[in-house]
Design a protein around this motif. Structure first.
Motif, short mmCIF file in Angstrom:
data_model
loop_
_atom_site.label_atom_id
_atom_site.label_comp_id
_atom_site.label_asym_id
_atom_site.label_seq_id
_atom_site.Cartn_x
_atom_site.Cartn_y
_atom_site.Cartn_z
N HIS A 149 -15.18 31.50 -31.32
CA HIS A 149 -14.48 30.45 -32.07
C HIS A 149 -15.41 29.90 -33.15
O HIS A 149 -15.88 28.77 -33.06
CB HIS A 149 -14.03 29.33 -31.12
N PRO A 150 -15.66 30.70 -34.19
CA PRO A 150 -16.65 30.30 -35.21
C PRO A 150 -16.24 29.09 -36.03
O PRO A 150 -17.10 28.43 -36.62
CB PRO A 150 -16.76 31.54 -36.10
N ASP A 151 -14.96 28.75 -36.06
CA ASP A 151 -14.51 27.62 -36.88
C ASP A 151 -14.73 26.28 -36.19
O ASP A 151 -14.58 25.24 -36.81
CB ASP A 151 -13.03 27.78 -37.24
N GLU A 152 -15.08 26.28 -34.91
CA GLU A 152 -15.31 25.02 -34.20
C GLU A 152 -16.77 24.64 -34.32
O GLU A 152 -17.65 25.48 -34.34
CB GLU A 152 -14.91 25.17 -32.73
N THR A 153 -17.01 23.34 -34.40
CA THR A 153 -18.38 22.86 -34.57
C THR A 153 -19.16 23.02 -33.28
O THR A 153 -18.61 22.94 -32.19
CB THR A 153 -18.40 21.40 -35.00
#
Length: 154
Positions: A149-153
């Motif tokens: 989940h690369p879009d989550e911080t």
């Protein structure tokens, strides 16, 4: 006709074979379930529900109440009650957003950050699972989870 495995049966993957997406989902689901059982037990030790503990863990920075609802996958109306209970214990505070005064940001207090530290310290099952990994295993797991989940911080 081939037998259909029971819903609780785990898809098996032969040693060294590339696991199918179903097998990966099953492993991830089991790991997540184990983590959340451990979190719920540790949170209860400190008088918190799992939802309250999850919210505190997410509050690494001021977060709008609507965004918290999205992160916790619940209705925005539930967030008000969660924040009210945490605020009454001094674990969070609400602040108007300086850029848009219609938005209320929730902020973990020092006591709230300490509660997260204590809950995590009491998550013995999760700690034991991570202890079974060496340094390289922990680095690899961290990197792989980030790639899922690369879009989550972080």
């Amino acid at each position: 006709m081939p037998a259909i495995p029971a819903p609780h049966a785990s898809p098996s993957t032969p040693q060294g074979a590339v696991p199918a997406p179903d097998a990966l989902m099953e492993r991830l689901a089991r790991a997540a379930a184990s983590y959340y059982r451990d979190l719920a037990a540790a949170a209860a030790t400190h008088g918190l529900t799992m939802a309250q503990a999850k919210m505190l863990i997410l509050l690494r920075q001021p977060t709008p109440m609507r965004a918290l609802a999205g992160l916790l996958a619940c209705d925005a109306s539930n967030i008000t009650g969660l924040v009210d209970r945490l605020e009454s214990r001094g674990l969070v505070s609400r602040h108007l957003d300086p850029g848009d005064r219609r938005i209320k940001n929730v902020v973990a207090t020092e006591e709230g950050r300490e509660a997260v530290r204590l809950v995590r310290a009491d998550m013995r099952g999760t700690s034991a699972a991570f202890a079974r990994l060496d340094d390289e295993g922990r680095r690899s797991l961290y990197e792989l989870l980030g790639r899922l989940h690369p879009d989550e911080t972080a």
